[in-house]
Design a protein around this motif. Sequence first.
Motif, PDB file in Angstrom:
ATOM      1  N   ASP A 158     -48.362  47.603  10.685  1.00 20.65           N
ATOM      2  CA  ASP A 158     -48.272  46.218  11.154  1.00 20.65           C
ATOM      3  C   ASP A 158     -47.377  45.338  10.291  1.00 20.65           C
ATOM      4  O   ASP A 158     -47.334  44.122  10.492  1.00 20.65           O
ATOM      5  N   ASP A 159     -46.622  45.948   9.332  1.00 19.25           N
ATOM      6  CA  ASP A 159     -45.720  45.137   8.514  1.00 19.25           C
ATOM      7  C   ASP A 159     -44.249  45.442   8.806  1.00 19.25           C
ATOM      8  O   ASP A 159     -43.377  45.205   7.977  1.00 19.25           O
ATOM      9  N   ASP A 177     -52.238  46.844  19.963  1.00 21.51           N
ATOM     10  CA  ASP A 177     -52.562  46.509  18.578  1.00 21.51           C
ATOM     11  C   ASP A 177     -53.981  46.987  18.302  1.00 21.51           C
ATOM     12  O   ASP A 177     -54.933  46.556  18.969  1.00 21.51           O
ATOM     13  N   ALA A 181     -55.049  45.013  12.998  1.00 23.77           N
ATOM     14  CA  ALA A 181     -53.597  44.874  12.851  1.00 23.77           C
ATOM     15  C   ALA A 181     -53.211  43.402  12.764  1.00 23.77           C
ATOM     16  O   ALA A 181     -53.724  42.564  13.495  1.00 23.77           O
ATOM     17  N   GLU A 184     -47.759  40.033  15.050  1.00 25.90           N
ATOM     18  CA  GLU A 184     -46.325  40.303  14.892  1.00 25.90           C
ATOM     19  C   GLU A 184     -45.622  39.171  14.160  1.00 25.90           C
ATOM     20  O   GLU A 184     -44.708  39.416  13.359  1.00 25.90           O
ATOM     21  N   ARG A 209     -49.858  49.816  17.038  1.00 25.35           N
ATOM     22  CA  ARG A 209     -49.689  49.062  15.788  1.00 25.35           C
ATOM     23  C   ARG A 209     -51.016  49.102  15.043  1.00 25.35           C
ATOM     24  O   ARG A 209     -52.046  48.718  15.583  1.00 25.35           O
ATOM     25  N   PRO A 211     -53.128  48.746  10.983  1.00 26.18           N
ATOM     26  CA  PRO A 211     -53.017  48.179   9.630  1.00 26.18           C
ATOM     27  C   PRO A 211     -52.339  49.155   8.691  1.00 26.18           C
ATOM     28  O   PRO A 211     -52.595  50.364   8.746  1.00 26.18           O
TER      29      PRO A 211
END
Length: 221
Positions: A158-159, A177, A181, A184, A209, A211
């Motif tokens: 999620d980064d 997601d 997470a 965005e 997506r 973590p």
Amino acid sequence: MTEQPGARDPKQLRASDADRERVAQLLHTAMGEGRITMAELEERLGAVYAAKTLGDLEPVVEDLPGVVAIPQAAAQLPAVSQARLPETRIGGKPGSTTSIAIMSGVSRKGNWVVPPQHNSFAFWGGTEIDLRKARFAERHSTITAVAIMGAVEITVPDDIHVEVTGFGLMGAFESTDKKGAAPEDSVPPDAPTVKINGLAFWGAVEVRRVPRDPKRKQVER
């Protein structure tokens, strides 16, 4: 002088993601100055991301000039500064440009370098692409996923930025997601960007997506 009861060796303290990224940035700088080669950079980065304690990080940079002792530097840097370190996941020799599964399965995961263009194809089979520990040859990458009576599963942390534009025909091409997470819009502007396009025909392409740190999901939720 005897050591005070209960005193802990700083080298035995657990390294944070920020500690690892700071050391990774030092290695990138060293390569840019010609002190280490690309092969040495990739080898040392593997040791950095596998490090569990601050002491594990020290040998990786001990032969580079001007490096402050890792435990000392970690204690001096405030948490906010560590969180805003420059992006260090971009660069390196591109990995495989294809992942093909025909009546079989294939995966691309772990410490690999995502090329600018990666093509994934699944026919009566499945492919798995995991970007959580990946580096990126360039800031912008494209993954073209085609699933025909098969499945392509793509996991992204999620980064990083992710854009999904695929099409499902009697199939599913979707992005979700997972619990925990981050949104965005919280991704740093200089983070890698991955565009995912392609086709799902009587099959499925799923982009998840998740973590970056799986423990965060347990803490936040």
